[in-house]
Design a protein around this motif. Structure first.
Motif, PDB file in Angstrom:
ATOM      1  N   ALA A  34       0.838  -1.205   0.000  1.00 47.66           N
ATOM      2  CA  ALA A  34       0.000   0.000   0.000  1.00 47.66           C
ATOM      3  C   ALA A  34       0.868   1.248   0.000  1.00 47.66           C
ATOM      4  O   ALA A  34       0.552   2.248  -0.666  1.00 47.66           O
ATOM      5  CB  ALA A  34      -0.931   0.000   1.209  1.00 47.66           C
ATOM      6  N   GLN A  35       1.976   1.195   0.724  1.00 42.08           N
ATOM      7  CA  GLN A  35       2.884   2.344   0.747  1.00 42.08           C
ATOM      8  C   GLN A  35       3.554   2.518  -0.612  1.00 42.08           C
ATOM      9  O   GLN A  35       3.612   3.630  -1.163  1.00 42.08           O
ATOM     10  CB  GLN A  35       3.981   2.158   1.825  1.00 42.08           C
ATOM     11  N   ALA A  36       4.044   1.407  -1.167  1.00 43.19           N
ATOM     12  CA  ALA A  36       4.777   1.478  -2.432  1.00 43.19           C
ATOM     13  C   ALA A  36       3.892   1.977  -3.567  1.00 43.19           C
ATOM     14  O   ALA A  36       4.310   2.817  -4.378  1.00 43.19           O
ATOM     15  CB  ALA A  36       5.358   0.107  -2.774  1.00 43.19           C
ATOM     16  N   SER A  37       2.656   1.481  -3.639  1.00 44.68           N
ATOM     17  CA  SER A  37       1.784   1.891  -4.746  1.00 44.68           C
ATOM     18  C   SER A  37       1.393   3.360  -4.624  1.00 44.68           C
ATOM     19  O   SER A  37       1.296   4.073  -5.637  1.00 44.68           O
ATOM     20  CB  SER A  37       0.535   1.008  -4.800  1.00 44.68           C
ATOM     21  N   ALA A  38       1.176   3.836  -3.384  1.00 37.58           N
ATOM     22  CA  ALA A  38       0.834   5.251  -3.205  1.00 37.58           C
ATOM     23  C   ALA A  38       2.001   6.151  -3.582  1.00 37.58           C
ATOM     24  O   ALA A  38       1.813   7.202  -4.201  1.00 37.58           O
ATOM     25  CB  ALA A  38       0.413   5.507  -1.763  1.00 37.58           C
ATOM     26  N   LEU A  39       3.213   5.751  -3.220  1.00 35.84           N
ATOM     27  CA  LEU A  39       4.384   6.534  -3.611  1.00 35.84           C
ATOM     28  C   LEU A  39       4.516   6.561  -5.126  1.00 35.84           C
ATOM     29  O   LEU A  39       4.756   7.612  -5.730  1.00 35.84           O
ATOM     30  CB  LEU A  39       5.647   5.941  -2.980  1.00 35.84           C
ATOM     31  N   ARG A  40       4.343   5.399  -5.738  1.00 33.94           N
ATOM     32  CA  ARG A  40       4.504   5.294  -7.198  1.00 33.94           C
ATOM     33  C   ARG A  40       3.454   6.131  -7.933  1.00 33.94           C
ATOM     34  O   ARG A  40       3.759   6.805  -8.913  1.00 33.94           O
ATOM     35  CB  ARG A  40       4.389   3.829  -7.613  1.00 33.94           C
ATOM     36  N   ASP A  41       2.222   6.102  -7.432  1.00 29.82           N
ATOM     37  CA  ASP A  41       1.121   6.809  -8.101  1.00 29.82           C
ATOM     38  C   ASP A  41       0.978   8.258  -7.656  1.00 29.82           C
ATOM     39  O   ASP A  41       0.078   8.960  -8.126  1.00 29.82           O
ATOM     40  CB  ASP A  41      -0.201   6.081  -7.829  1.00 29.82           C
ATOM     41  N   ARG A  42       1.825   8.684  -6.741  1.00 29.63           N
ATOM     42  CA  ARG A  42       1.760  10.030  -6.169  1.00 29.63           C
ATOM     43  C   ARG A  42       0.352  10.318  -5.629  1.00 29.63           C
ATOM     44  O   ARG A  42      -0.245  11.360  -5.874  1.00 29.63           O
ATOM     45  CB  ARG A  42       2.185  11.083  -7.197  1.00 29.63           C
ATOM     46  N   ARG A  43      -0.143   9.343  -4.858  1.00 29.46           N
ATOM     47  CA  ARG A  43      -1.453   9.438  -4.226  1.00 29.46           C
ATOM     48  C   ARG A  43      -1.260   9.634  -2.725  1.00 29.46           C
ATOM     49  O   ARG A  43      -0.834   8.743  -2.018  1.00 29.46           O
ATOM     50  CB  ARG A  43      -2.261   8.164  -4.499  1.00 29.46           C
ATOM     51  N   GLY A  44      -1.565  10.823  -2.249  1.00 27.61           N
ATOM     52  CA  GLY A  44      -1.345  11.150  -0.852  1.00 27.61           C
ATOM     53  C   GLY A  44      -2.449  10.652   0.055  1.00 27.61           C
ATOM     54  O   GLY A  44      -3.553  10.325  -0.391  1.00 27.61           O
ATOM     55  N   GLY A  45      -2.151  10.612   1.358  1.00 28.83           N
ATOM     56  CA  GLY A  45      -3.118  10.140   2.335  1.00 28.83           C
ATOM     57  C   GLY A  45      -3.673  11.224   3.236  1.00 28.83           C
ATOM     58  O   GLY A  45      -4.414  10.923   4.179  1.00 28.83           O
ATOM     59  N   LEU A  46      -3.336  12.482   2.982  1.00 26.95           N
ATOM     60  CA  LEU A  46      -3.808  13.553   3.858  1.00 26.95           C
ATOM     61  C   LEU A  46      -5.280  13.861   3.604  1.00 26.95           C
ATOM     62  O   LEU A  46      -5.760  13.775   2.471  1.00 26.95           O
ATOM     63  CB  LEU A  46      -2.976  14.819   3.647  1.00 26.95           C
ATOM     64  N   ARG A  47      -5.987  14.223   4.668  1.00 25.23           N
ATOM     65  CA  ARG A  47      -7.406  14.607   4.580  1.00 25.23           C
ATOM     66  C   ARG A  47      -7.640  15.773   5.531  1.00 25.23           C
ATOM     67  O   ARG A  47      -6.849  16.002   6.455  1.00 25.23           O
ATOM     68  CB  ARG A  47      -8.295  13.425   4.964  1.00 25.23           C
ATOM     69  N   ARG A  48      -8.732  16.496   5.318  1.00 25.42           N
ATOM     70  CA  ARG A  48      -9.087  17.550   6.263  1.00 25.42           C
ATOM     71  C   ARG A  48      -9.320  16.942   7.636  1.00 25.42           C
ATOM     72  O   ARG A  48      -9.822  15.823   7.758  1.00 25.42           O
ATOM     73  CB  ARG A  48     -10.332  18.303   5.797  1.00 25.42           C
ATOM     74  N   ASN A  49      -8.960  17.678   8.651  1.00 22.66           N
ATOM     75  CA  ASN A  49      -9.027  17.175  10.018  1.00 22.66           C
ATOM     76  C   ASN A  49     -10.424  16.654  10.355  1.00 22.66           C
ATOM     77  O   ASN A  49     -11.388  17.413  10.413  1.00 22.66           O
ATOM     78  CB  ASN A  49      -8.630  18.285  10.990  1.00 22.66           C
ATOM     79  N   ASP A  50     -10.505  15.352  10.566  1.00 17.01           N
ATOM     80  CA  ASP A  50     -11.767  14.733  10.989  1.00 17.01           C
ATOM     81  C   ASP A  50     -11.508  13.784  12.150  1.00 17.01           C
ATOM     82  O   ASP A  50     -12.224  12.805  12.346  1.00 17.01           O
ATOM     83  CB  ASP A  50     -12.418  13.978   9.820  1.00 17.01           C
ATOM     84  N   PHE A  51     -10.475  14.096  12.924  1.00 17.95           N
ATOM     85  CA  PHE A  51     -10.076  13.192  13.995  1.00 17.95           C
ATOM     86  C   PHE A  51     -10.928  13.375  15.241  1.00 17.95           C
ATOM     87  O   PHE A  51     -10.992  14.465  15.813  1.00 17.95           O
ATOM     88  CB  PHE A  51      -8.603  13.422  14.365  1.00 17.95           C
ATOM     89  N   GLY A  52     -11.574  12.305  15.684  1.00 20.65           N
ATOM     90  CA  GLY A  52     -12.303  12.300  16.940  1.00 20.65           C
ATOM     91  C   GLY A  52     -13.159  13.535  17.110  1.00 20.65           C
ATOM     92  O   GLY A  52     -13.771  14.044  16.179  1.00 20.65           O
TER      93      GLY A  52
END
Length: 412
Positions: A34-52
């Motif tokens: 999952a890490q490798a494919s996201a790096l390769r595809d330049r697909r980030g994991g950041l989202r607007r703050n929705d924590f708790g």
């Protein structure tokens, strides 16, 4: 010109140690692929703050975060309920990826459990559970019954939990040196193995989002309201994230042809509680020591994963230190635009990224960044690139108080 940097005096190049397994779980997904494919595809994991609850009063902090999806629904198995908290949930989740649990069981077979260390890094550990306990104090000032579990209200909660669930019985340590925590675990494991105390070590780190992290960094004026842009001329702060990861380090047997930990370097410049030395002296010393222990020159490094937090001062200092040591041909980048700054887990996560670069031949760029800061050297790259033949990759992790660590990984 930079002032004279004192030269570290490490021991001669030390025998490399084998990295026989590794994994990471971040906002990009669960496990190595999952890490490798996201790096390769330049697909980030950041989202607007929705924590708790994510808020003080009625105000939610306006920022972007790297939250691990589904963690809220991933309760620990019933037999481990006394360790229940977000941080230990993520530790358990990360241990289930990439066959890591089976690899750890194999360690117990090949070595006695007493001969395998557990060395883990974190910065806040399970403080989120402690925050909740104080927010829900009973009328007489006691913790609520479901959180009246001292075992989770300590920094060592992580190490204690992982040792318990893995059955490993060697030395167990939880390292808490801010953002260098889970990089320094490799150095500590190398010392334990080199001194003959153990034959192998499970190393790693876990840090999870909590109010102290979000509002603490915001109070320092370090959190951006947009996705972070490391080394960009317009960068204005970091994005916080959470992650967990592990690796197995052991003596390299005859004929081992896989990945290796080749060198580590540490320094503690103690320039300031939260600001690095303006000329990056501690950072340079850590990088120099890692190269010396690996027995290689700076020009031998094909990829450097930078600490690269996207704060104005830190990125400039690190870029200056890198330019002082490495040729322009180096491909150096920050991957925090993908995951956010995962604090005490950054060292293991970005070591995993360096190992992926060695195995897959992918040199990640710097996500979200488009306008290079003229103060940064040619080493700082924004675009992904193929590696060609990559023999060595490096990782920088620099923490508050000048707690610096650099690691060199290689292929046998």
């Amino acid at each position: 010109m930079l002032p004279h940097v004192p030269q570290p005096q490490p021991s001669p190049p030390t025998p490399a140690l084998a990295i026989t397994a590794y994994t990471a779980t971040t906002a990009l997904g669960r496990g190595r692929d999952a890490q490798a494919s996201a790096l390769r595809d330049r697909r980030g994991g950041l989202r607007r703050n929705d924590f708790g609850d994510g808020a003080v009063g009625d105000q939610r902090l306006d920022c972007w975060i790297g939250r691990v999806g589904g963690l809220e629904d991933a309760a620990l198995p019933a037999e481990h309920a006394r360790w229940e908290c977000r941080n230990n949930r993520l530790a358990w989740l990360a241990l289930q990826q990439d066959g890591m649990a089976a690899q750890v069981a194999d360690l117990c077979t090949r070595y006695r459990p007493e001969r395998v260390a557990v060395v883990l890094g974190t910065s806040t550990a399970s403080i989120g559970a402690t925050e909740e306990a104080y927010a829900r104090l009973t009328p007489d000032g006691a913790f609520p019954p479901d959180l009246d579990r001292p075992i989770v209200h300590t920094v060592h909660s992580l190490g204690h939990f992982v040792q318990h669930v893995t059955g490993l019985r060697g030395p167990c340590a939880t390292v808490a040196t801010a953002c260098s925590s889970s990089a320094k675990v490799f150095a500590q494991a190398a010392r334990l193995i080199g001194a003959g105390f153990v034959d192998a070590a499970l190393v790693g780190g876990v840090d999870t989002l909590c109010g102290s992290v979000l509002f603490g960094f915001n109070s320092l004026g370090l959190v951006s309201s947009a996705p972070c842009r490391p080394f960009d001329a317009g960068r204005d702060g970091l994005s916080l994230g959470e992650a967990g990861g592990f690796a197995i380090v052991e003596r390299a047997g005859p004929g081992h042809a896989g990945l290796r930990l080749c060198g580590h370097g540490e320094s503690s410049d103690a320039h300031h509680m939260s600001t690095p030395h303006p000329e990056g002296l501690g950072a340079q010393m850590a990088m120099q020591a890692a190269l010396a222990r690996a027995g290689i020159d700076a020009a031998d490094v094909g990829y450097l994963n930078l600490h690269g937090t996207a704060t104005p001062a830190n990125d400039a200092v690190e870029a200056r230190a890198v330019a002082a040591l490495f040729p322009d041909t180096l491909h150096a980048s920050s991957t925090k635009g993908w995951t956010g700054h995962t604090l005490g887990a950054a060292g293991i996560v970005e070591s995993v990224f360096a190992l992926i670069a060695l195995e897959d031949g992918l040199l990640p760029g710097t996500l979200n960044s488009h306008a290079p800061d003229p103060a940064c050297g040619a080493q700082i790259r924004f675009d992904n690139a193929p590696s060609g033949t990559l023999r060595y990759a490096m990782n920088n992790s620099f923490g508050f108080g000048g707690n610096n660590c650099s690691l060199v990984f290689g292929r046998a």
